[in-house]
Design an enzyme around this catalytic site. Sequence first.
Site, PDB file in Angstrom:
ATOM      1  N   THR A 405       4.648  -0.194   0.465  1.00 13.75           N
ATOM      2  CA  THR A 405       3.725   0.809  -0.040  1.00 13.75           C
ATOM      3  C   THR A 405       3.970   1.053  -1.525  1.00 13.75           C
ATOM      4  OG1 THR A 405       5.227   2.511   0.785  1.00 13.75           O
ATOM      5  CG2 THR A 405       3.305   2.003   2.132  1.00 13.75           C
ATOM      6  N   HIS A 406       2.990   1.655  -2.179  1.00 17.18           N
ATOM      7  CA  HIS A 406       2.997   1.726  -3.637  1.00 17.18           C
ATOM      8  C   HIS A 406       4.257   2.338  -4.221  1.00 17.18           C
ATOM      9  CE1 HIS A 406       2.080   3.508  -7.579  1.00 17.18           C
ATOM     10  NE2 HIS A 406       1.422   2.392  -7.750  1.00 17.18           N
ATOM     11  N   GLY A 407       4.644   3.507  -3.725  1.00 17.31           N
ATOM     12  CA  GLY A 407       5.810   4.181  -4.287  1.00 17.31           C
ATOM     13  C   GLY A 407       7.077   3.357  -4.159  1.00 17.31           C
TER      14      GLY A 407
END
Length: 447
Positions: A405-407
């Site tokens: 995921t992005h984070g």
Amino acid sequence: DYADRTAAKIAPSGSLSLDFGNAVELLGSVRNLFPKVVVPVGLPAVFPAIALHMGVIKSLSEEVAKETGDARFKTLYLEIAKGLPNNVTTEMDLVLWSVSQTVKEDSDSFMAFEKLPPQELAASFIEGSLPSVAQEAVANFLARYGCRGLGEIDMGRTRWSEDPEQIFGVLKSYMHINDEERSPAAVFSRGAEEAVEAARELEAAVRKLSFGFFKAMKVRWAVRRYRALGGLRESPKFFMIRMLGIIRSAILSSSEQMKEVGWLSERDDLLYLEVSELESFAREIEGWSPGDATPASLPSLQALIQERREMQARELRRKQIPRIMLSDGTAFYEGIRAPEDVDGAIVGDPVSPGVVEGVVRVVFDPLTTQLKPGEILVCPGTDPAWTPLFLAAHGLVMEVGGMMTHGSVVAREYGIPAVVGVHEATKRLETGQRIRLDGSSGVIEIL
């Protein structure tokens, strides 16, 4: 180039019906651009290659850990993801850091930033009354990245170009980073160097395994390709966000025109309608000019807009994002790992290696938060609008998310230890607490 040409095509003409029709037509054409071009052409050229090469690196890291008994190699492959080039999101954050240094070096701009809170700085910028150096530097940044914002995948969400308060809050935070070793540019550069060293260490280790010569060649090949392509994963989405920003601007302009003639009550009313409803309304008012009758469908559209505003207000009262939601609406909030704490510690999924100690800052809205350098960011989840905060953060804890995921990905690129999937992290951790965060094991200890 495509985005720039598109923006030029929909320059306002002064005709309400013509401008609205052009905006809706563009929305329809762009809707087909993604499934017919970006997804089948852009994504297959980047994402399978990223997954393949990272899979090779991870597999060989785990093989070394198993053969040697050195557990450190289990997460060494994550080190190779630090400081990836060609990533438009990390490039954006480093440009913003450069803006902060430009402002800091100009005495008038520096005094304005020291004196005024982010909200007033944003208002002054919109008025064009900031000191010239700051005004120009921020304007140049927003010309490229102003299409971004919190929840940016939703065309209904506000963009930085409309409300740059968050940008000014981040700039003020950056300006208080006085340690050169802690500067975002230094952190990113150091991460890239550590990635190169990790790749060398992995290559040397696999060379000692059976068929080590060939496995070492495979490591070099996979690392070279991953580091060249890994950062490109953000490019398709950034293109999409630029296009959505252009369309949003055009729709808002039409909504403003309709508000002026008394059809709508708020500037963003049109954003509460679906594409098919916008297309139908555009056909109805085609050729309309001042003095003509009010569109017959207007009352029903107004009622629909109000109903959806009320629905949005209800949804905004939700306090926690489900980690998993099934098609029947069943929601799961707890992380994948067992919720029971280990020796009094809080446990989550490790996604970016390293161990740090620092003070917690719980954040729900990055638009109104000015993170102090060295604080550990604790939040429900992130998207690209959060990443400017990462460069001032010492560590990251999220309630949702996984390895890709992005984070998680951006934390690895910045070399920030991170743990995700921490059930109710924003409740179990409090602003001001001091914690030890282990991004290699997923353990969080309250000190």
